[in-house]
Design an enzyme around this catalytic site. Sequence first.
Site, PDB file in Angstrom:
ATOM      1  N   TYR A  32     -57.406 -10.760  38.656  1.00 12.13           N
ATOM      2  CA  TYR A  32     -57.480 -10.003  37.404  1.00 12.13           C
ATOM      3  C   TYR A  32     -58.791 -10.255  36.661  1.00 12.13           C
ATOM      4  O   TYR A  32     -59.231  -9.429  35.874  1.00 12.13           O
ATOM      5  CB  TYR A  32     -56.319 -10.396  36.474  1.00 12.13           C
ATOM      6  CG  TYR A  32     -55.069  -9.588  36.681  1.00 12.13           C
ATOM      7  CD1 TYR A  32     -54.407  -9.600  37.899  1.00 12.13           C
ATOM      8  CD2 TYR A  32     -54.537  -8.820  35.646  1.00 12.13           C
ATOM      9  CE1 TYR A  32     -53.244  -8.871  38.079  1.00 12.13           C
ATOM     10  CE2 TYR A  32     -53.385  -8.090  35.816  1.00 12.13           C
ATOM     11  CZ  TYR A  32     -52.742  -8.115  37.041  1.00 12.13           C
ATOM     12  OH  TYR A  32     -51.593  -7.388  37.214  1.00 12.13           O
ATOM     13  N   LYS A  68     -49.723 -17.265  49.484  1.00 16.02           N
ATOM     14  CA  LYS A  68     -49.956 -16.601  50.772  1.00 16.02           C
ATOM     15  C   LYS A  68     -50.901 -17.514  51.552  1.00 16.02           C
ATOM     16  O   LYS A  68     -52.010 -17.120  51.939  1.00 16.02           O
ATOM     17  CB  LYS A  68     -50.546 -15.196  50.520  1.00 16.02           C
ATOM     18  CG  LYS A  68     -50.638 -14.326  51.762  1.00 16.02           C
ATOM     19  CD  LYS A  68     -49.283 -13.860  52.289  1.00 16.02           C
ATOM     20  CE  LYS A  68     -49.456 -13.080  53.588  1.00 16.02           C
ATOM     21  NZ  LYS A  68     -48.146 -12.767  54.231  1.00 16.02           N
ATOM     22  N   ASP A  89     -44.434 -12.700  50.582  1.00 16.31           N
ATOM     23  CA  ASP A  89     -43.654 -11.607  51.180  1.00 16.31           C
ATOM     24  C   ASP A  89     -42.192 -12.026  51.359  1.00 16.31           C
ATOM     25  O   ASP A  89     -41.263 -11.266  51.075  1.00 16.31           O
ATOM     26  CB  ASP A  89     -44.288 -11.122  52.503  1.00 16.31           C
ATOM     27  CG  ASP A  89     -44.688 -12.260  53.437  1.00 16.31           C
ATOM     28  OD1 ASP A  89     -44.663 -13.432  53.014  1.00 16.31           O
ATOM     29  OD2 ASP A  89     -45.028 -11.975  54.606  1.00 16.31           O
ATOM     30  N   ASP A 110     -47.339 -10.661  38.725  1.00 20.47           N
ATOM     31  CA  ASP A 110     -47.193  -9.322  38.147  1.00 20.47           C
ATOM     32  C   ASP A 110     -46.162  -8.538  38.946  1.00 20.47           C
ATOM     33  O   ASP A 110     -45.237  -7.934  38.397  1.00 20.47           O
ATOM     34  CB  ASP A 110     -48.549  -8.616  38.162  1.00 20.47           C
ATOM     35  CG  ASP A 110     -48.448  -7.199  37.634  1.00 20.47           C
ATOM     36  OD1 ASP A 110     -47.811  -7.009  36.595  1.00 20.47           O
ATOM     37  OD2 ASP A 110     -48.993  -6.280  38.285  1.00 20.47           O
ATOM     38  N   ASP A 152     -41.779  -7.809  38.042  1.00 21.05           N
ATOM     39  CA  ASP A 152     -41.131  -6.492  37.923  1.00 21.05           C
ATOM     40  C   ASP A 152     -39.899  -6.432  38.819  1.00 21.05           C
ATOM     41  O   ASP A 152     -38.845  -5.915  38.425  1.00 21.05           O
ATOM     42  CB  ASP A 152     -42.096  -5.363  38.335  1.00 21.05           C
ATOM     43  CG  ASP A 152     -42.846  -4.779  37.140  1.00 21.05           C
ATOM     44  OD1 ASP A 152     -43.033  -5.517  36.152  1.00 21.05           O
ATOM     45  OD2 ASP A 152     -43.240  -3.602  37.206  1.00 21.05           O
TER      46      ASP A 152
END
Length: 359
Positions: free
Chosen positions: A144, A194, A226, A250, A254
Site C-alpha cells: 500500500y 505467503k 491461500d 484487506d 472482507d
Amino acid sequence: MSTFKIALIRGDGIGPEVVEQTVRVMERVGEKFGHSFTWVDVLMGGCATDAVGKSYPDGTAEICRACDAVLLGAVGGPKWGSDRPAHERPETALLAIRKDLGLYANLRPAALRPALADACPLKRETAEAGIDLMMVRELTGGIYFGKRDKYQTEDRGVEATDLMAYSELEIERIGRRAFELARLRRGKVTSVDKANVLETSRLWRATMHRLAAEYPDVAYEDMLVDNCAMQLVRNPGQFDVVVTENMFGDILSDEASMITGSIGLLPSASIGDSAPGLYEPIHGSAPDIAGQDKANPIATILSAAMMFRYSFHLPEEAGAIEAAVDRVLAAGWHTADTAGDAERLVGTREMGRLICEEV
Ligand code: IPM
Ligand code: MG
C-alpha cells in the site's frame, strides 16, 4: 467526570447518518457514566474534494491529533473514481490519515452475534460452533505504501510496479499487538503469510517466530494466505487472533466480515503507539442507499464501543454499548441488510434510538 474531544469525519454516502446515530449513543453513555464530549467536525473524503478541491485538506492530521480519538463514518463513492487525480480521491485521504497518525495496527473483530446466527451464510453446524476472531491487519506498510512506477518498455508496452517492503521494526510492532491481544482473548495467534513465495513473508515469519518465543503462554501457528482464505469458510471457529500484512488483511477481513452475516455490523479500530486512534465501520459509503434512513448504524456504534475500550480504557462503557446492541438484535429489531421479521424492520434513526434506550 471526564471530557473527551472527538474528531468526527462524517464523510460520504451513508457516513453522516451512521455517525449521527453513534454520537447519540455516545452522548447517552456519557450521561449514564458521567462523561462529556466535545465534537470536532473534520472535512475529509469526496465531500472535501467537492468543497475545497482535495480529499485530504491541509491540516486534517493536525486537527485530529489535537483530539482524543477520531470517529469516521465512510469515505468514497463512484463520483470520485480512479479516473480522478490522486488528491481528489477519497482513498488517498484514508491512506494519508493512517500514515500521518501512525495507525499501524488495524483491529477488525469478526464475531457472529448470537441473535444473527441465521444470517451466517455457512453451514448451520459451522455457525453453531461459533465465530469469534480478531483480524489484526498491518496498516501503514507493505504494498500500500511502497514505491510505485509506470513506464514505457521497448517491447512489452507499458509496465507498472508496486513494491512490497517490510522491515523487522514494522513486523515486530504489529506482532506484539497480536500476542498482547491474544492474551486477553483465547490465547492463540495465527500468523498469515505467503512464505513459500515472498521474501517479505519469510522475514515476517522469522520475526513472528522470534516473538512467539517471548510469549510461550500463547499458542502460535503459521498459515499460508491461500489456505487461510479457505479455512475461513471451512472452519472459522479455529481462529482467535489472526495477524497479517496490509493487503492480505484487506482481503481476508472482507471475507471474515461476510461470514458473520452482515458487513453492516462490524466495527474496526486503527491504533498506533500514541493517541488518537481512529474508529470506523468496516463497510463502505453505500451511495445507493445514502440519505434514505436505510443504513445500519450498528457497525459505527460498535466502533464507538471499541473507542471506549482501546482509547479510553473504559471497558464497562464499551460493554454497555455491546450489550445494548445485542439486546436490540435479540428482540428482533433489524435494518434492511440483516434478515429478520418484516414487522421489526426499522430505519437508521430508529435503530439508533432503540440502542440509546437499551443503554
Ligand atoms: C479498507 C478499504 C481501504 C483499504 C480502501 C478504501 C483504500 O478497503 O479499509 O479495508 O484497502 O485499506
Ligand atoms: Mg478493504
